[in-house]
Design a protein around this motif. Structure first.
Motif, short mmCIF file in Angstrom:
data_model
loop_
_atom_site.label_atom_id
_atom_site.label_comp_id
_atom_site.label_asym_id
_atom_site.label_seq_id
_atom_site.Cartn_x
_atom_site.Cartn_y
_atom_site.Cartn_z
N LEU A 76 0.83 -1.21 0.00
CA LEU A 76 0.00 0.00 0.00
C LEU A 76 0.87 1.26 0.00
N GLY A 77 1.98 1.23 0.74
CA GLY A 77 2.84 2.40 0.80
C GLY A 77 3.37 2.78 -0.58
N ALA A 78 3.78 1.77 -1.35
CA ALA A 78 4.30 2.05 -2.69
C ALA A 78 3.19 2.60 -3.59
N LEU A 79 1.99 2.06 -3.44
CA LEU A 79 0.88 2.53 -4.27
C LEU A 79 0.45 3.94 -3.88
N LEU A 80 0.53 4.26 -2.58
CA LEU A 80 0.17 5.61 -2.15
C LEU A 80 1.11 6.65 -2.75
N ARG A 81 2.35 6.24 -2.99
CA ARG A 81 3.28 7.17 -3.62
C ARG A 81 2.95 7.39 -5.10
N GLN A 82 2.06 6.55 -5.62
CA GLN A 82 1.61 6.70 -7.01
C GLN A 82 0.15 7.15 -7.08
N VAL A 83 -0.32 7.78 -6.02
CA VAL A 83 -1.73 8.16 -5.97
C VAL A 83 -2.09 9.17 -7.06
N TYR A 84 -1.08 9.82 -7.63
CA TYR A 84 -1.34 10.75 -8.73
C TYR A 84 -1.96 10.04 -9.94
N LEU A 85 -1.91 8.71 -9.98
CA LEU A 85 -2.52 7.99 -11.09
C LEU A 85 -4.04 8.07 -11.07
N PHE A 86 -4.61 8.51 -9.94
CA PHE A 86 -6.05 8.77 -9.89
C PHE A 86 -6.40 10.10 -10.56
N ALA A 87 -5.38 10.85 -10.96
CA ALA A 87 -5.61 12.19 -11.49
C ALA A 87 -6.60 12.23 -12.65
N PRO A 88 -6.56 11.30 -13.63
CA PRO A 88 -7.53 11.40 -14.73
C PRO A 88 -8.99 11.38 -14.27
N ILE A 89 -9.30 10.51 -13.29
CA ILE A 89 -10.68 10.45 -12.78
C ILE A 89 -11.02 11.74 -12.04
N LEU A 90 -10.09 12.23 -11.22
CA LEU A 90 -10.34 13.47 -10.47
C LEU A 90 -10.48 14.66 -11.41
N ILE A 91 -9.66 14.69 -12.46
CA ILE A 91 -9.75 15.78 -13.43
C ILE A 91 -11.09 15.73 -14.15
N LEU A 92 -11.55 14.53 -14.49
CA LEU A 92 -12.85 14.39 -15.14
C LEU A 92 -13.96 14.97 -14.26
N ILE A 93 -13.97 14.56 -12.99
CA ILE A 93 -15.01 15.04 -12.07
C ILE A 93 -14.89 16.56 -11.88
N GLY A 94 -13.66 17.02 -11.67
CA GLY A 94 -13.46 18.45 -11.45
C GLY A 94 -13.88 19.28 -12.65
N ALA A 95 -13.54 18.82 -13.85
CA ALA A 95 -13.90 19.58 -15.06
C ALA A 95 -15.41 19.66 -15.22
N LEU A 96 -16.11 18.56 -14.91
CA LEU A 96 -17.57 18.56 -15.03
C LEU A 96 -18.19 19.60 -14.09
N PHE A 97 -17.68 19.66 -12.86
CA PHE A 97 -18.29 20.56 -11.89
C PHE A 97 -17.77 21.98 -11.99
N LEU A 98 -16.75 22.17 -12.80
CA LEU A 98 -16.31 23.53 -13.12
C LEU A 98 -17.09 24.14 -14.26
N GLY A 99 -17.99 23.35 -14.84
CA GLY A 99 -18.85 23.87 -15.88
C GLY A 99 -18.44 23.50 -17.29
N TYR A 100 -17.41 22.66 -17.45
CA TYR A 100 -17.04 22.20 -18.77
C TYR A 100 -18.15 21.30 -19.33
#
Length: 724
Positions: free
Chosen positions: A427-451
């Motif tokens: 889990l520790g090694a995977l937490l250091r790669q948590v930025y790989l969730f960025a595409p999903i978070l960017i999708l959600i963020g863009a939708l709620f920013l009005g894109y």
């Protein structure tokens, strides 16, 4: 489980997914593989460019969208499963059919190409063309289509190359598109009103091609339903009651279906925009191994817990299922990994398959993507997409919480343990790669920013490429090209299904049968609104049996939802009601495709597996009735009402899981299970009085179980195993 082993398992799961989804899928070689690669790359890139850079006329875009899917689909999927051993071809028998069918297909394609050339270089319009041109084209096209479909069955296909009959069907698909584009302006006025004979025959050929590809990629269920609806268009005058209509001439009927009221209508609008875009997003996640990270993270987070692989299946299937758009396909993709591990820690094969089926089906109701269902709902209702995503949040949480509670209680009841730490990613090694969730978070963020949904999906797709540069699986130009080609392959099934569903939607609109069903619901509701809801549920589930979610909802939204709206139900609530039951038809006996896919992997009996999956997903059969009566579960109301509904409903689904599993801090007898079920319904229903009643019931049962069940030794795993 080491990282490399896990990745290998996921690759095997992906291969199994392809095999399960379309067992007759070809593995092309040499120049044909190169041609298909180029076609898939061009097809997906064309959509991304049109959606973001170079928009074109709507009908033209959808015609090219369907035609491209037909060409690629007939190339990669054979009419039936190729034999394991290739026999020597009997060319003497095939020569005459091949020359006849191929000649007709080439004549049709050459004729329509000639028409376009005459328009481009000599400025001729349709009235100036030679009088023999389009009538002879239409006859050749229909003959090539019928013969190609027939001979695809007569002559067994090969698994490594495209058969001549499929080349004919590919040419016919291009010919249909060529004719429609040539007469586009005229067809927008005369189709379904004053069609010509070539219009009629081209529409018939196009519909046959769509039905044949749908049969190849999605099975017979949807094709049979579409055929029944087509037949209904002609036998209506002889049917009784609400099914009666005046009937239609064949030329008006079929040309109407190939307009934006049918095949080119809302379902194809969704497949040509949102579905292709988000499947491309999923393909880039898969190509960059970011999708593998989701599964690895789920294993690291939940693998050590009791019944760990089952909890991993819930998280991983929820994440992947919301993107890939098919319940059964998701079962195979993640279930090939999770089901054997569930069996390893003690789950029975039937339970392992049922848990995976329920979790994968739940992915279709999981925001923000919801397996493309939210996009169709937004298209049909006009409700903003972001509002639909917010409304879907609490029901999705309740569903997955219910499945999680059932899994945890079964693990507790059977005394299971999790997987050893040495078999899990760190889990520790995977937490250091948590930025790989960025595409999903960017999708959600863009939708709620009005894109817009399209722009948000495109930004998320680009972020998946950028994120891959931070991993060993960096996507360069060739990697991106492979992802684009993979997206085309992955999208074919849903595109064919949406086009076929458009046929059904067109018949419903033309005959007015949807309005008649609405009247029937109203008449039932006059006596009992609950009975009307049960009736609507039954129709939605029945329509969805054997059909992919996208098509099931599209049809149910045309038949059932209008009746609920006429009953006075808010459109948001009405469409979510039919959407949920269309989704969970995948785990509803007797035709539960997701459960059957899981049973094939686990080796369990399919029908019993479907019954178990029904039990695991029980919350999804109750929640729609609750948000019908109390829309706070769909974020409709004051914040404190929504918070109260969320908290008490979570307690309610816990009691529901306890009642289904017969385990509430120890083995629960049948009387206690009945009280647990009643308490669950009281808590989920959302009223202050019912909440108080449900909490009181839970408190009394909790005291009883802790005092007497533990006292009898039934709260321990060993005792519970003996009791079981």
């Amino acid at each position: 489980m080491t990282r490399s082993e896990n990745t290998g398992s996921i690759d095997a799961a992906a291969a199994a997914a392809a095999e399960e989804g379309t067992s007759s899928q070809r593995n092309l070689t040499r120049w044909q593989y190169g041609l298909l690669f180029a076609l898939g790359l061009t097809y997906t890139a064309f959509h991304l460019l049109v959606l973001n850079v170079f928009p074109i006329e709507t009908w033209s875009f959808r015609i090219l969208h369907v035609a491209g899917a037909l060409v690629i689909g007939f190339a990669i999927v054979a009419a039936c499963t190729p034999p394991a051993e290739q026999r020597r071809r009997r060319w003497a028998l095939e020569l005459i059919p091949m020359v006849l069918t191929g000649g007709l297909a080439l004549y049709a394609l050459g004729t329509v190409a000639l028409a376009h050339a005459l328009r481009a270089f000599q400025g001729l319009d349709a009235q100036s063309m030679p009088p023999w041109l389009f009538p002879s084209f239409a006859w050749a096209l229909v003959a090539a289509t019928v013969l190609g479909i027939l001979f695809a069955w007569v002559f067994r296909p090969r698994s490594d190359r495209i058969g001549w009959y499929d080349w004919s069907l590919m040419a016919a698909s291009l010919s249909v598109a060529g004719y429609l584009l040539f007469h586009l302006a005229a067809l927008q006025f005369r189709a379904g009103v004053l069609p010509t004979q070539p219009d009629f025959w081209v529409s018939v050929a196009g519909i046959l091609l769509i039905l044949e590809l749908t049969r190849r990629v999605a099975g017979m269920a949807l094709v049979v339903i579409a055929a029944v609806f087509i037949l209904y268009g002609f036998i209506g005058p002889w049917l009784p009651g609400v099914l009666e209509h005046s009937g239609y001439a064949a030329d008006r009927f079929f040309t109407y279906l190939y307009t934006d009221n049918g095949i080119l209508g809302p379902t194809t609008a969704v497949s040509s925009t949102y579905i292709v875009l988000f499947i491309a997003f999923a393909a880039f996640l898969q190509a960059s191994k970011v999708g593998d990270y989701f599964v690895n993270f789920a294993f690291a987070a939940a693998g050590r817990a009791r019944g760990g692989p089952a909890k991993v299946a819930i998280f991983a299937s929820g994440l992947m299922g919301m993107i890939n758009g098919t319940s059964a396909g998701n079962v195979v993709a993640t279930g090939s990994l999770t089901i054997p591990l569930m069996k390893r820690v003690g789950y029975k094969p039937r339970s392992a398959a049922a848990i995976e089926a329920a979790a994968s089906t739940g992915g279709q109701i999981m925001p923000p993507v919801m397996g493309a269902g939210a996009f169709i709902m937004a298209e049909v209702t006009g409700i903003p997409y972001t509002e639909l995503v917010i409304a879907a949040l609490i029901p999705a949480v309740l569903y997955f919480a219910s499945v999680y509670f059932m899994v945890d209680m079964e693990a507790s009841k059977l005394g299971m343990k999790g997987l050893p730490s040495k078999d899990l990613p760190r889990l520790g090694a995977l937490l250091r790669q948590v930025y790989l969730f960025a595409p999903i978070l960017i999708l959600i963020g863009a939708l709620f920013l009005g894109y817009s949904v399209i722009r948000a999906g495109t930004v998320a797709l680009m972020s998946a490429v950028v994120v891959s540069w931070l991993t060993p699986f960096r996507l360069g130009p060739m990697g991106a090209a492979r992802a684009l080609e993979l997206a085309a392959r992955m999208s074919i099934q849903l595109i064919a299904v949406c086009a076929c569903a458009g046929i059904i939607v067109g018949v419903i609109g033309l005959t007015g049968v949807g309005l008649r069903f609405s009247s029937m619901l109203l008449s039932v509701a006059e006596n009992s609104q609950l009975l009307a809801l049960v009736f609507a549920m039954g129709i939605s589930v029945l329509l969805g049996m054997g059909m992919p979610t996208t098509a099931a909802y599209a049809v149910a939204a045309s038949v059932v939802a209008p009746g609920l709206v006429q009953m006075g139900v808010q459109p948001l609530v009405a469409h979510f009601f039919v959407f949920y039951f269309s989704v969970i038809s995948a785990i509803t006996p007797p035709v539960a495709l997701a459960a059957y896919a899981g049973a094939a992997i686990s080796g369990s009996e399919p029908m019993r597996t479907s019954v178990t999956a029904f039990k695991v997903g029980l919350a999804a059969f109750i929640v729609p009735f609750i948000f019908f009566y109390h829309p706070t579960l769909l974020m409709q109301g004051e914040w404190w009402q929504i918070a109260q509904s969320l908290v008490t409903s979570l307690v309610g689904v816990y009691l529901l899981a306890a009642a289904a599993q017969g385990w509430f801090f120890g083995r629960a007898p049948w009387l206690a299970r009945g009280l647990l079920f009643a308490g669950a319904l009281s808590l989920i229903s959302g009223g202050l009085i019912t909440d108080a009643l449900g909490l009181s019931t839970a408190a009394v049962l909790l005291f009883w179980q802790l005092r007497f069940a533990r006292g009898r030794g039934e709260g321990t795993p060993a005792a519970s195993s003996e009791a079981t």
